[in-house]
Design a protein around this motif. Sequence first.
Motif, PDB file in Angstrom:
ATOM      1  N   TYR A  76      20.782  46.235  35.614  1.00 47.78           N
ATOM      2  CA  TYR A  76      20.151  46.706  34.379  1.00 47.78           C
ATOM      3  C   TYR A  76      19.971  45.532  33.428  1.00 47.78           C
ATOM      4  O   TYR A  76      20.709  44.536  33.486  1.00 47.78           O
ATOM      5  CB  TYR A  76      20.981  47.811  33.716  1.00 47.78           C
ATOM      6  N   ASP A  77      18.991  45.666  32.572  1.00 46.07           N
ATOM      7  CA  ASP A  77      18.711  44.643  31.563  1.00 46.07           C
ATOM      8  C   ASP A  77      19.727  44.807  30.439  1.00 46.07           C
ATOM      9  O   ASP A  77      19.709  45.795  29.711  1.00 46.07           O
ATOM     10  CB  ASP A  77      17.285  44.806  31.043  1.00 46.07           C
ATOM     11  N   ALA A  78      20.627  43.847  30.305  1.00 48.23           N
ATOM     12  CA  ALA A  78      21.701  43.963  29.313  1.00 48.23           C
ATOM     13  C   ALA A  78      21.179  43.993  27.890  1.00 48.23           C
ATOM     14  O   ALA A  78      21.886  44.450  26.980  1.00 48.23           O
ATOM     15  CB  ALA A  78      22.680  42.798  29.491  1.00 48.23           C
ATOM     16  N   ARG A  79      19.963  43.533  27.675  1.00 51.02           N
ATOM     17  CA  ARG A  79      19.404  43.562  26.310  1.00 51.02           C
ATOM     18  C   ARG A  79      19.157  44.981  25.828  1.00 51.02           C
ATOM     19  O   ARG A  79      19.075  45.224  24.618  1.00 51.02           O
ATOM     20  CB  ARG A  79      18.101  42.750  26.272  1.00 51.02           C
ATOM     21  N   GLU A  80      19.014  45.916  26.745  1.00 50.57           N
ATOM     22  CA  GLU A  80      18.787  47.313  26.384  1.00 50.57           C
ATOM     23  C   GLU A  80      20.074  48.130  26.401  1.00 50.57           C
ATOM     24  O   GLU A  80      20.040  49.342  26.202  1.00 50.57           O
ATOM     25  CB  GLU A  80      17.786  47.941  27.356  1.00 50.57           C
ATOM     26  N   VAL A  85      28.472  50.840  26.956  1.00 52.35           N
ATOM     27  CA  VAL A  85      27.901  51.042  28.285  1.00 52.35           C
ATOM     28  C   VAL A  85      28.313  49.914  29.226  1.00 52.35           C
ATOM     29  O   VAL A  85      28.642  50.144  30.396  1.00 52.35           O
ATOM     30  CB  VAL A  85      26.367  51.149  28.192  1.00 52.35           C
ATOM     31  N   ASP A  86      28.315  48.677  28.708  1.00 48.11           N
ATOM     32  CA  ASP A  86      28.750  47.546  29.531  1.00 48.11           C
ATOM     33  C   ASP A  86      30.188  47.736  30.011  1.00 48.11           C
ATOM     34  O   ASP A  86      30.513  47.439  31.168  1.00 48.11           O
ATOM     35  CB  ASP A  86      28.643  46.246  28.732  1.00 48.11           C
ATOM     36  N   ASP A  87      31.040  48.247  29.133  1.00 43.78           N
ATOM     37  CA  ASP A  87      32.441  48.484  29.514  1.00 43.78           C
ATOM     38  C   ASP A  87      32.534  49.515  30.632  1.00 43.78           C
ATOM     39  O   ASP A  87      33.340  49.370  31.558  1.00 43.78           O
ATOM     40  CB  ASP A  87      33.245  48.952  28.300  1.00 43.78           C
ATOM     41  N   VAL A  88      31.723  50.563  30.548  1.00 41.67           N
ATOM     42  CA  VAL A  88      31.754  51.603  31.577  1.00 41.67           C
ATOM     43  C   VAL A  88      31.298  51.040  32.919  1.00 41.67           C
ATOM     44  O   VAL A  88      31.930  51.274  33.961  1.00 41.67           O
ATOM     45  CB  VAL A  88      30.868  52.793  31.172  1.00 41.67           C
ATOM     46  N   PHE A  89      30.221  50.281  32.916  1.00 38.18           N
ATOM     47  CA  PHE A  89      29.705  49.731  34.173  1.00 38.18           C
ATOM     48  C   PHE A  89      30.681  48.723  34.781  1.00 38.18           C
ATOM     49  O   PHE A  89      30.845  48.671  36.002  1.00 38.18           O
ATOM     50  CB  PHE A  89      28.343  49.087  33.937  1.00 38.18           C
ATOM     51  N   ARG A  90      31.342  47.925  33.938  1.00 34.58           N
ATOM     52  CA  ARG A  90      32.352  46.999  34.463  1.00 34.58           C
ATOM     53  C   ARG A  90      33.529  47.758  35.075  1.00 34.58           C
ATOM     54  O   ARG A  90      34.039  47.396  36.135  1.00 34.58           O
ATOM     55  CB  ARG A  90      32.839  46.061  33.363  1.00 34.58           C
ATOM     56  N   ALA A  91      33.961  48.811  34.387  1.00 33.92           N
ATOM     57  CA  ALA A  91      35.062  49.622  34.912  1.00 33.92           C
ATOM     58  C   ALA A  91      34.656  50.303  36.222  1.00 33.92           C
ATOM     59  O   ALA A  91      35.459  50.406  37.152  1.00 33.92           O
ATOM     60  CB  ALA A  91      35.492  50.663  33.882  1.00 33.92           C
ATOM     61  N   ALA A  92      33.419  50.760  36.311  1.00 30.38           N
ATOM     62  CA  ALA A  92      32.947  51.405  37.536  1.00 30.38           C
ATOM     63  C   ALA A  92      32.981  50.432  38.706  1.00 30.38           C
ATOM     64  O   ALA A  92      33.435  50.775  39.811  1.00 30.38           O
ATOM     65  CB  ALA A  92      31.527  51.939  37.328  1.00 30.38           C
ATOM     66  N   ARG A  93      32.524  49.220  38.489  1.00 33.83           N
ATOM     67  CA  ARG A  93      32.558  48.219  39.563  1.00 33.83           C
ATOM     68  C   ARG A  93      33.997  47.887  39.956  1.00 33.83           C
ATOM     69  O   ARG A  93      34.317  47.722  41.139  1.00 33.83           O
ATOM     70  CB  ARG A  93      31.829  46.957  39.109  1.00 33.83           C
ATOM     71  N   ARG A  94      34.873  47.773  38.954  1.00 33.01           N
ATOM     72  CA  ARG A  94      36.263  47.419  39.242  1.00 33.01           C
ATOM     73  C   ARG A  94      36.939  48.497  40.079  1.00 33.01           C
ATOM     74  O   ARG A  94      37.608  48.191  41.089  1.00 33.01           O
ATOM     75  CB  ARG A  94      37.036  47.218  37.931  1.00 33.01           C
ATOM     76  N   VAL A  95      36.788  49.754  39.684  1.00 34.74           N
ATOM     77  CA  VAL A  95      37.430  50.855  40.408  1.00 34.74           C
ATOM     78  C   VAL A  95      36.862  50.959  41.821  1.00 34.74           C
ATOM     79  O   VAL A  95      37.603  51.150  42.790  1.00 34.74           O
ATOM     80  CB  VAL A  95      37.242  52.180  39.648  1.00 34.74           C
ATOM     81  N   GLU A  96      35.543  50.816  41.944  1.00 35.36           N
ATOM     82  CA  GLU A  96      34.930  50.916  43.276  1.00 35.36           C
ATOM     83  C   GLU A  96      35.461  49.825  44.206  1.00 35.36           C
ATOM     84  O   GLU A  96      35.848  50.089  45.345  1.00 35.36           O
ATOM     85  CB  GLU A  96      33.415  50.787  43.165  1.00 35.36           C
ATOM     86  N   ARG A  97      35.505  48.592  43.743  1.00 31.11           N
ATOM     87  CA  ARG A  97      35.922  47.481  44.600  1.00 31.11           C
ATOM     88  C   ARG A  97      37.409  47.555  44.925  1.00 31.11           C
ATOM     89  O   ARG A  97      37.822  47.243  46.048  1.00 31.11           O
ATOM     90  CB  ARG A  97      35.586  46.156  43.924  1.00 31.11           C
ATOM     91  N   LYS A  98      38.211  47.958  43.959  1.00 26.33           N
ATOM     92  CA  LYS A  98      39.654  48.014  44.197  1.00 26.33           C
ATOM     93  C   LYS A  98      40.011  49.072  45.228  1.00 26.33           C
ATOM     94  O   LYS A  98      40.714  48.794  46.218  1.00 26.33           O
ATOM     95  CB  LYS A  98      40.392  48.304  42.883  1.00 26.33           C
ATOM     96  N   TYR A  99      39.520  50.290  45.029  1.00 25.88           N
ATOM     97  CA  TYR A  99      39.955  51.391  45.890  1.00 25.88           C
ATOM     98  C   TYR A  99      39.126  51.509  47.172  1.00 25.88           C
ATOM     99  O   TYR A  99      39.549  52.213  48.085  1.00 25.88           O
ATOM    100  CB  TYR A  99      39.957  52.697  45.106  1.00 25.88           C
ATOM    101  N   SER A 100      37.985  50.829  47.250  1.00 27.05           N
ATOM    102  CA  SER A 100      37.281  50.794  48.520  1.00 27.05           C
ATOM    103  C   SER A 100      38.032  49.966  49.542  1.00 27.05           C
ATOM    104  O   SER A 100      37.838  50.131  50.750  1.00 27.05           O
ATOM    105  CB  SER A 100      35.861  50.235  48.332  1.00 27.05           C
ATOM    106  N   VAL A 101      38.890  49.066  49.076  1.00 32.69           N
ATOM    107  CA  VAL A 101      39.740  48.301  49.979  1.00 32.69           C
ATOM    108  C   VAL A 101      40.918  49.145  50.452  1.00 32.69           C
ATOM    109  O   VAL A 101      41.336  49.077  51.613  1.00 32.69           O
ATOM    110  CB  VAL A 101      40.241  47.018  49.291  1.00 32.69           C
ATOM    111  N   LEU A 102      41.445  49.973  49.565  1.00 32.84           N
ATOM    112  CA  LEU A 102      42.626  50.764  49.880  1.00 32.84           C
ATOM    113  C   LEU A 102      42.299  52.059  50.615  1.00 32.84           C
ATOM    114  O   LEU A 102      43.157  52.601  51.316  1.00 32.84           O
ATOM    115  CB  LEU A 102      43.386  51.095  48.593  1.00 32.84           C
TER     116      LEU A 102
END
Length: 317
Positions: A76-80, A85-102
Amino acid sequence: MAVDVDCPCLPDLIKAKQAGQPKFAAMRAAYESPGKILEEYYALNFRAAILLVAVKEQTGADGDAERNVLRMRLYYDARESTPEVDDVFRAARRVERKYSVLLEGKPQEILVRGIHATAAVLLGVLDAMVDSPDRTERVQAAAASAQKELRQIEQNARDVALDRALARYLGGLAAGFVLAVAAVIALTFVPMKAEIGPTLITCLASGAIGAILSVMIRTADRQKLSMGLAQGGRVAFLSGFFRLIIGAVFGAAMFVLVSAGFLPIAVPGSADKVTFFFAGLAFLAGFSERWAQDTIVRTLPGAADQHAVVPAPGKDG
Protein backbone atom coordinates in the motif's frame (compact mmCIF):
# COMPACT_ATOMS: atom_id res chain seq x y z
CA MET A 1 8.42 2.54 -16.22
CA ALA A 2 8.24 -0.80 -18.00
CA VAL A 3 6.41 -3.63 -16.27
CA ASP A 4 8.00 -7.08 -16.26
CA VAL A 5 5.26 -9.45 -17.40
CA ASP A 6 7.38 -12.59 -16.95
CA CYS A 7 8.25 -11.88 -13.31
CA PRO A 8 5.87 -9.26 -11.92
CA CYS A 9 5.80 -8.03 -8.33
CA LEU A 10 2.73 -6.91 -6.42
CA PRO A 11 3.08 -3.20 -7.34
CA ASP A 12 3.15 -4.28 -11.01
CA LEU A 13 -0.12 -6.15 -10.55
CA ILE A 14 -1.69 -3.15 -8.84
CA LYS A 15 -0.63 -0.82 -11.63
CA ALA A 16 -1.92 -3.12 -14.35
CA LYS A 17 -5.20 -3.76 -12.50
CA GLN A 18 -5.96 -0.10 -11.85
CA ALA A 19 -4.97 0.90 -15.39
CA GLY A 20 -7.16 -1.80 -16.88
CA GLN A 21 -4.30 -3.17 -18.94
CA PRO A 22 -5.20 -6.21 -21.05
CA LYS A 23 -2.02 -8.00 -20.00
CA PHE A 24 -3.14 -8.08 -16.35
CA ALA A 25 -4.35 -11.68 -16.71
CA ALA A 26 -0.96 -12.78 -18.06
CA MET A 27 0.84 -10.91 -15.30
CA ARG A 28 -1.42 -12.47 -12.68
CA ALA A 29 -0.74 -15.95 -14.07
CA ALA A 30 3.02 -15.26 -13.94
CA TYR A 31 2.70 -14.00 -10.37
CA GLU A 32 1.05 -17.31 -9.46
CA SER A 33 4.02 -19.38 -10.62
CA PRO A 34 5.41 -19.77 -7.07
CA GLY A 35 1.97 -19.89 -5.42
CA LYS A 36 -1.73 -19.79 -6.25
CA ILE A 37 -3.75 -16.68 -5.40
CA LEU A 38 -6.74 -17.70 -3.31
CA GLU A 39 -8.18 -14.27 -2.44
CA GLU A 40 -7.34 -10.77 -3.64
CA TYR A 41 -8.41 -7.21 -3.07
CA TYR A 42 -7.22 -4.19 -5.10
CA ALA A 43 -7.92 -0.68 -3.86
CA LEU A 44 -9.74 1.68 -6.23
CA ASN A 45 -8.60 5.09 -5.01
CA PHE A 46 -4.89 4.59 -4.34
CA ARG A 47 -2.15 2.06 -4.97
CA ALA A 48 -2.80 -0.82 -2.61
CA ALA A 49 -3.65 -4.50 -2.70
CA ILE A 50 -3.74 -7.50 -0.40
CA LEU A 51 -3.51 -11.11 -1.58
CA LEU A 52 -3.87 -14.51 0.07
CA VAL A 53 -1.45 -16.92 -1.60
CA ALA A 54 -0.91 -20.66 -1.14
CA VAL A 55 2.79 -21.55 -1.51
CA LYS A 56 5.06 -24.53 -0.93
CA GLU A 57 7.93 -24.13 1.52
CA GLN A 58 11.01 -26.25 1.97
CA THR A 59 11.31 -27.82 5.42
CA GLY A 60 13.69 -30.16 7.16
CA ALA A 61 17.36 -29.76 7.95
CA ASP A 62 18.35 -30.40 4.32
CA GLY A 63 15.28 -28.85 2.74
CA ASP A 64 14.22 -32.27 1.48
CA ALA A 65 10.59 -31.91 2.57
CA GLU A 66 7.78 -29.54 1.60
CA ARG A 67 4.73 -28.16 3.29
CA ASN A 68 1.79 -26.12 2.02
CA VAL A 69 1.31 -22.79 3.76
CA LEU A 70 -0.74 -19.66 3.25
CA ARG A 71 0.93 -16.27 2.97
CA MET A 72 -0.47 -12.76 3.06
CA ARG A 73 0.96 -10.37 0.46
CA LEU A 74 0.33 -6.70 1.20
CA TYR A 75 1.36 -3.49 -0.52
CA TYR A 76 0.00 0.00 0.00
CA ASP A 77 1.03 3.59 -0.56
CA ALA A 78 2.05 4.80 2.89
CA ARG A 79 1.25 8.38 1.93
CA GLU A 80 -2.45 7.49 2.01
CA SER A 81 -2.20 5.68 5.35
CA THR A 82 -2.18 6.73 9.00
CA PRO A 83 0.08 5.76 11.92
CA GLU A 84 -2.71 3.63 13.40
CA VAL A 85 -3.15 1.68 10.16
CA ASP A 86 0.61 1.24 9.81
CA ASP A 87 0.72 -0.25 13.32
CA VAL A 88 -2.02 -2.73 12.45
CA PHE A 89 -0.32 -3.87 9.24
CA ARG A 90 3.03 -4.26 11.03
CA ALA A 91 1.37 -6.30 13.77
CA ALA A 92 -0.39 -8.45 11.15
CA ARG A 93 2.89 -9.26 9.43
CA ARG A 94 4.59 -10.00 12.76
CA VAL A 95 1.88 -12.39 13.97
CA GLU A 96 1.69 -14.15 10.60
CA ARG A 97 5.45 -14.73 10.36
CA LYS A 98 5.88 -15.77 13.98
CA TYR A 99 3.09 -18.32 14.19
CA SER A 100 3.43 -19.63 10.64
CA VAL A 101 6.72 -21.08 11.84
CA LEU A 102 5.15 -22.64 14.92
CA LEU A 103 1.95 -23.89 13.27
CA GLU A 104 1.20 -26.00 10.22
CA GLY A 105 -1.76 -27.51 8.46
CA LYS A 106 -5.26 -26.30 9.33
CA PRO A 107 -4.18 -24.17 12.33
CA GLN A 108 -1.75 -22.21 10.13
CA GLU A 109 -4.41 -21.80 7.44
CA ILE A 110 -6.98 -20.50 9.94
CA LEU A 111 -4.40 -18.10 11.36
CA VAL A 112 -3.44 -16.53 8.03
CA ARG A 113 -7.03 -16.40 6.76
CA GLY A 114 -8.06 -14.54 9.90
CA ILE A 115 -5.17 -12.08 9.59
CA HIS A 116 -5.86 -11.57 5.89
CA ALA A 117 -9.56 -10.91 6.46
CA THR A 118 -8.81 -8.37 9.20
CA ALA A 119 -6.21 -6.54 7.12
CA ALA A 120 -8.42 -6.60 3.99
CA VAL A 121 -11.33 -5.01 5.84
CA LEU A 122 -9.07 -2.27 7.19
CA LEU A 123 -7.57 -1.67 3.75
CA GLY A 124 -11.11 -1.43 2.32
CA VAL A 125 -12.05 1.23 4.87
CA LEU A 126 -8.86 3.16 4.12
CA ASP A 127 -9.69 2.98 0.39
CA ALA A 128 -13.31 4.04 0.83
CA MET A 129 -12.44 6.99 3.08
CA VAL A 130 -10.06 8.69 0.63
CA ASP A 131 -11.06 12.39 0.40
CA SER A 132 -13.92 11.80 2.87
CA PRO A 133 -14.47 14.47 5.57
CA ASP A 134 -15.00 11.71 8.16
CA ARG A 135 -11.81 9.91 7.15
CA THR A 136 -9.84 10.45 10.37
CA GLU A 137 -12.54 9.23 12.74
CA ARG A 138 -13.59 6.27 10.58
CA VAL A 139 -10.05 5.07 9.94
CA GLN A 140 -9.09 5.38 13.60
CA ALA A 141 -12.14 3.37 14.66
CA ALA A 142 -11.44 0.70 12.03
CA ALA A 143 -7.78 0.49 13.07
CA ALA A 144 -8.71 0.11 16.73
CA SER A 145 -11.16 -2.67 15.88
CA ALA A 146 -8.58 -4.42 13.68
CA GLN A 147 -5.95 -4.19 16.41
CA LYS A 148 -8.35 -5.82 18.86
CA GLU A 149 -9.11 -8.64 16.41
CA LEU A 150 -5.39 -9.20 15.82
CA ARG A 151 -4.75 -9.54 19.55
CA GLN A 152 -7.48 -12.19 19.74
CA ILE A 153 -6.07 -14.01 16.70
CA GLU A 154 -2.59 -13.97 18.25
CA GLN A 155 -3.92 -15.32 21.55
CA ASN A 156 -5.73 -18.13 19.74
CA ALA A 157 -2.59 -18.96 17.76
CA ARG A 158 -0.53 -18.97 20.95
CA ASP A 159 -2.98 -21.39 22.59
CA VAL A 160 -2.78 -23.76 19.62
CA ALA A 161 1.03 -23.57 19.55
CA LEU A 162 1.11 -24.25 23.28
CA ASP A 163 -1.14 -27.29 22.82
CA ARG A 164 1.21 -28.64 20.14
CA ALA A 165 4.25 -28.13 22.36
CA LEU A 166 2.41 -29.75 25.26
CA ALA A 167 1.52 -32.78 23.12
CA ARG A 168 5.18 -33.26 22.26
CA TYR A 169 6.14 -32.77 25.91
CA LEU A 170 3.67 -35.44 27.03
CA GLY A 171 4.92 -37.73 24.27
CA GLY A 172 8.40 -37.41 25.73
CA LEU A 173 7.01 -38.10 29.18
CA ALA A 174 5.40 -41.31 27.88
CA ALA A 175 8.70 -42.39 26.32
CA GLY A 176 10.46 -41.68 29.61
CA PHE A 177 7.87 -43.79 31.42
CA VAL A 178 8.57 -46.74 29.11
CA LEU A 179 12.30 -46.38 29.75
CA ALA A 180 11.75 -46.11 33.52
CA VAL A 181 9.62 -49.27 33.54
CA ALA A 182 12.30 -51.08 31.54
CA ALA A 183 14.97 -49.90 33.98
CA VAL A 184 12.96 -51.08 37.00
CA ILE A 185 12.40 -54.50 35.42
CA ALA A 186 16.10 -54.77 34.56
CA LEU A 187 17.09 -53.91 38.12
CA THR A 188 15.05 -56.81 39.46
CA PHE A 189 17.54 -59.16 37.79
CA VAL A 190 20.59 -57.39 39.25
CA PRO A 191 21.91 -59.13 42.38
CA MET A 192 21.65 -56.71 45.33
CA LYS A 193 21.31 -56.99 49.05
CA ALA A 194 17.82 -57.87 50.21
CA GLU A 195 17.57 -54.75 52.39
CA ILE A 196 18.68 -52.41 49.57
CA GLY A 197 17.43 -53.74 46.22
CA PRO A 198 13.63 -53.70 46.70
CA THR A 199 13.71 -50.31 48.43
CA LEU A 200 15.90 -48.77 45.71
CA ILE A 201 13.56 -50.04 43.01
CA THR A 202 10.59 -48.69 44.97
CA CYS A 203 12.26 -45.27 45.21
CA LEU A 204 12.94 -45.19 41.46
CA ALA A 205 9.30 -45.98 40.72
CA SER A 206 8.01 -43.51 43.34
CA GLY A 207 10.17 -40.69 41.99
CA ALA A 208 8.89 -41.34 38.46
CA ILE A 209 5.27 -41.41 39.67
CA GLY A 210 5.83 -38.12 41.51
CA ALA A 211 7.17 -36.53 38.33
CA ILE A 212 4.17 -37.76 36.34
CA LEU A 213 1.70 -36.42 38.90
CA SER A 214 3.49 -33.05 38.97
CA VAL A 215 3.16 -32.73 35.19
CA MET A 216 -0.50 -33.80 35.30
CA ILE A 217 -1.32 -31.12 37.88
CA ARG A 218 0.48 -28.39 35.93
CA THR A 219 -1.18 -29.55 32.71
CA ALA A 220 -4.64 -29.33 34.27
CA ASP A 221 -3.89 -25.81 35.55
CA ARG A 222 -2.87 -24.03 32.35
CA GLN A 223 -2.07 -20.82 34.25
CA LYS A 224 0.87 -22.53 35.96
CA LEU A 225 2.18 -24.34 32.88
CA SER A 226 5.17 -22.62 31.32
CA MET A 227 6.65 -23.86 28.07
CA GLY A 228 8.86 -22.17 25.51
CA LEU A 229 7.00 -22.06 22.20
CA ALA A 230 10.11 -21.35 20.13
CA GLN A 231 12.18 -24.24 21.49
CA GLY A 232 11.14 -26.71 18.79
CA GLY A 233 9.37 -30.06 18.81
CA ARG A 234 12.45 -32.13 19.60
CA VAL A 235 13.37 -29.99 22.59
CA ALA A 236 9.81 -30.19 23.93
CA PHE A 237 9.86 -33.98 23.52
CA LEU A 238 13.23 -34.32 25.27
CA SER A 239 12.08 -31.99 28.06
CA GLY A 240 9.19 -34.33 28.85
CA PHE A 241 11.44 -37.38 28.50
CA PHE A 242 14.06 -36.09 30.93
CA ARG A 243 11.46 -34.75 33.38
CA LEU A 244 10.45 -38.29 34.33
CA ILE A 245 14.04 -39.56 34.32
CA ILE A 246 15.07 -36.72 36.63
CA GLY A 247 12.21 -37.55 38.99
CA ALA A 248 13.25 -41.22 39.17
CA VAL A 249 16.93 -40.34 39.69
CA PHE A 250 16.10 -37.87 42.47
CA GLY A 251 13.95 -40.51 44.14
CA ALA A 252 16.84 -42.98 44.14
CA ALA A 253 19.31 -40.26 45.18
CA MET A 254 17.26 -39.39 48.26
CA PHE A 255 17.30 -43.04 49.33
CA VAL A 256 21.08 -43.31 48.88
CA LEU A 257 21.88 -40.01 50.60
CA VAL A 258 19.58 -40.61 53.58
CA SER A 259 20.78 -44.20 54.01
CA ALA A 260 24.41 -43.04 53.91
CA GLY A 261 23.74 -40.34 56.50
CA PHE A 262 24.47 -37.39 54.22
CA LEU A 263 21.01 -35.97 54.73
CA PRO A 264 19.97 -35.34 58.36
CA ILE A 265 16.56 -37.02 58.05
CA ALA A 266 15.49 -39.47 60.73
CA VAL A 267 14.56 -42.91 59.42
CA PRO A 268 11.79 -44.82 61.26
CA GLY A 269 13.10 -47.60 63.46
CA SER A 270 10.38 -50.05 62.47
CA ALA A 271 11.34 -52.21 59.48
CA ASP A 272 7.71 -52.20 58.29
CA LYS A 273 7.73 -48.41 57.93
CA VAL A 274 11.12 -47.97 56.25
CA THR A 275 9.92 -48.89 52.76
CA PHE A 276 6.90 -46.59 53.02
CA PHE A 277 9.11 -43.82 54.40
CA PHE A 278 11.55 -43.96 51.49
CA ALA A 279 8.74 -44.37 48.96
CA GLY A 280 7.11 -41.18 50.25
CA LEU A 281 10.44 -39.33 50.31
CA ALA A 282 11.20 -40.40 46.74
CA PHE A 283 7.72 -39.39 45.63
CA LEU A 284 8.25 -35.88 47.03
CA ALA A 285 11.65 -35.65 45.34
CA GLY A 286 10.13 -36.60 41.97
CA PHE A 287 7.11 -34.37 42.48
CA SER A 288 9.24 -31.30 43.22
CA GLU A 289 12.77 -31.53 41.93
CA ARG A 290 13.38 -28.02 43.25
CA TRP A 291 12.63 -29.19 46.80
CA ALA A 292 14.98 -32.14 46.30
CA GLN A 293 17.74 -29.88 45.01
CA ASP A 294 17.33 -27.44 47.90
CA THR A 295 17.37 -30.29 50.41
CA ILE A 296 20.58 -31.70 48.98
CA VAL A 297 22.31 -28.33 48.55
CA ARG A 298 21.61 -27.27 52.13
CA THR A 299 23.54 -30.28 53.43
CA LEU A 300 26.68 -29.60 51.37
CA PRO A 301 29.79 -28.52 53.25
CA GLY A 302 29.86 -24.75 53.58
CA ALA A 303 26.17 -24.33 52.78
CA ALA A 304 25.41 -23.21 56.31
CA ASP A 305 28.15 -20.60 56.10
CA GLN A 306 26.71 -19.22 52.85
CA HIS A 307 23.31 -18.68 54.47
CA ALA A 308 24.68 -17.37 57.75
CA VAL A 309 23.95 -13.79 58.71
CA VAL A 310 27.06 -11.68 59.07
CA PRO A 311 26.75 -9.24 62.00
CA ALA A 312 27.11 -5.59 61.23
CA PRO A 313 30.42 -4.03 62.22
CA GLY A 314 30.22 -2.15 65.51
CA LYS A 315 32.44 -0.01 67.70
CA ASP A 316 34.60 -1.36 70.44
CA GLY A 317 33.51 -0.13 73.85
